[in-house]
Write a protein that holds these residues in place. Structure first.
Motif, PDB file in Angstrom:
ATOM      1  N   GLU A 161      54.155 -10.347  20.901  1.00  0.00           N
ATOM      2  CA  GLU A 161      55.369 -11.321  20.291  1.00  0.00           C
ATOM      3  C   GLU A 161      55.180 -10.073  18.787  1.00  0.00           C
ATOM      4  OE1 GLU A 161      54.806 -14.464  16.801  1.00  0.00           O
ATOM      5  OE2 GLU A 161      53.149 -14.193  17.745  1.00  0.00           O
ATOM      6  N   ALA A 162      56.331 -10.169  18.062  1.00  0.00           N
ATOM      7  CA  ALA A 162      56.541  -8.969  17.695  1.00  0.00           C
ATOM      8  C   ALA A 162      56.826 -10.208  15.744  1.00  0.00           C
ATOM      9  CB  ALA A 162      56.943  -7.604  17.581  1.00  0.00           C
ATOM     10  N   ASN A 163      56.875  -9.095  14.888  1.00  0.00           N
ATOM     11  CA  ASN A 163      57.232 -10.250  13.369  1.00  0.00           C
ATOM     12  C   ASN A 163      57.258  -8.518  12.738  1.00  0.00           C
ATOM     13  OD1 ASN A 163      56.855 -12.497  13.974  1.00  0.00           O
ATOM     14  ND2 ASN A 163      54.848 -12.405  14.190  1.00  0.00           N
ATOM     15  N   LEU A 164      58.149  -8.873  11.339  1.00  0.00           N
ATOM     16  CA  LEU A 164      58.830  -8.073  10.599  1.00  0.00           C
ATOM     17  C   LEU A 164      58.716  -9.218   9.529  1.00  0.00           C
ATOM     18  CD1 LEU A 164      59.948  -5.013  10.049  1.00  0.00           C
ATOM     19  CD2 LEU A 164      61.916  -6.709  10.108  1.00  0.00           C
ATOM     20  N   ASP A 165      57.648  -8.918   8.777  1.00  0.00           N
ATOM     21  CA  ASP A 165      57.406  -9.435   7.233  1.00  0.00           C
ATOM     22  C   ASP A 165      58.694  -8.267   5.743  1.00  0.00           C
ATOM     23  OD1 ASP A 165      56.974 -10.387   4.897  1.00  0.00           O
ATOM     24  OD2 ASP A 165      55.063 -10.155   5.134  1.00  0.00           O
ATOM     25  N   LEU A 166      59.553  -9.516   5.821  1.00  0.00           N
ATOM     26  CA  LEU A 166      60.816  -8.521   4.821  1.00  0.00           C
ATOM     27  C   LEU A 166      59.946  -9.613   3.436  1.00  0.00           C
ATOM     28  CD1 LEU A 166      63.576 -10.376   6.713  1.00  0.00           C
ATOM     29  CD2 LEU A 166      62.639  -8.029   6.594  1.00  0.00           C
ATOM     30  N   GLY A 167      59.204  -9.764   2.655  1.00  0.00           N
ATOM     31  CA  GLY A 167      58.406  -9.898   1.593  1.00  0.00           C
ATOM     32  C   GLY A 167      59.038 -11.451   1.312  1.00  0.00           C
ATOM     33  N   GLU A 168      59.519 -11.394  -0.294  1.00  0.00           N
ATOM     34  CA  GLU A 168      60.276 -12.714  -0.327  1.00  0.00           C
ATOM     35  C   GLU A 168      61.245 -12.931   0.493  1.00  0.00           C
ATOM     36  OE1 GLU A 168      61.262 -11.682  -4.045  1.00  0.00           O
ATOM     37  OE2 GLU A 168      59.262 -11.460  -4.728  1.00  0.00           O
ATOM     38  N   THR A 169      61.846 -12.437   1.150  1.00  0.00           N
ATOM     39  CA  THR A 169      62.828 -13.756   2.020  1.00  0.00           C
ATOM     40  C   THR A 169      62.253 -14.177   3.113  1.00  0.00           C
ATOM     41  OG1 THR A 169      63.426 -11.811   2.498  1.00  0.00           O
ATOM     42  CG2 THR A 169      64.767 -12.430   0.827  1.00  0.00           C
ATOM     43  N   GLY A 170      61.444 -13.824   3.653  1.00  0.00           N
ATOM     44  CA  GLY A 170      60.308 -14.418   4.839  1.00  0.00           C
ATOM     45  C   GLY A 170      60.338 -13.330   5.832  1.00  0.00           C
ATOM     46  N   GLU A 171      60.460 -14.083   7.458  1.00  0.00           N
ATOM     47  CA  GLU A 171      59.954 -12.904   8.039  1.00  0.00           C
ATOM     48  C   GLU A 171      60.917 -13.082   9.366  1.00  0.00           C
ATOM     49  OE1 GLU A 171      55.873 -14.643  10.697  1.00  0.00           O
ATOM     50  OE2 GLU A 171      55.955 -12.983   8.897  1.00  0.00           O
TER      51      GLU A 171
END
Length: 181
Positions: A161-171
């Motif tokens: 599993e990989a997750n990319l955190d986009l900050g205030e707009t989610g992930e």
């Protein structure tokens, strides 16, 4: 000769009347084209700024894997984590903005059952895959490729599993499964 000159004058006057009408209709066409362009520009602005909101980050992430036989009972698992900016604005990702976890899928006990990945403890978990970069700016329409390497015993199956955190707009996240052969 007098008749010829009258004829030339009459033709010239006719030509001037036709030319004036063409110029008048050209001005009318020009005005309509200008009005149409203003309306089309307004529709485009409304669509881009209010409906699509092009300023918001729009990213996706994909995973791909390779298993390389290194001899013996261990195999090299190469995980390609590919974040892509499919939006129209650059996205700045913090050094802890890309995470990766690897969970070993337990072998079945001979009967069908659902597996809850959240209940399986990760074999590997890293939350700062981008820490080696001072800054990670994802430009629009560019796919990046981050690589993680693991030595794993053959015969086991893993959930990645990989997750990319986009900050205030989610992930955004991605899953992949691989059997180490």
């Amino acid at each position: 000769m007098k008749v010829l000159s009258r004829y030339v004058v009459a033709m010239w006057q006719f030509f001037l009347v036709v030319a004036k009408k063409i110029i008048d209709s050209t001005e009318l066409i020009s005005k309509w084209v200008t009005i149409s362009a203003i309306i089309a520009g307004g529709i485009w602005a409304y669509y881009n700024f209010l409906i699509v909101d092009y300023k918001l980050p729009n990213a996706q992430i994909t995973l791909s894997t390779e298993v390389i036989d290194t001899g013996g009972d261990l195999r090299l698992l190469v995980v390609h984590i590919k974040p892509t900016n499919i939006g129209k604005v650059p996205i700045e990702i913090k050094s802890d903005g890309l995470s990766l976890s690897l969970r070993k899928i337990p072998s079945g006990n001979g009967k069908s059952e659902q597996i809850n990945l959240d209940e399986i403890k990760p074999v590997f978990e890293k939350k700062d895959l981008l820490k080696r970069y001072e800054s990670y700016l994802m430009e629009p329409a560019v796919m990046y490729d981050e690589v993680a390497l693991f030595y794993l015993p053959k015969g086991d199956t893993y959930a990645i599993e990989a997750n990319l955190d986009l900050g205030e707009t989610g992930e955004v996240g991605a899953f992949d499964f691989v059997k180490i052969n």
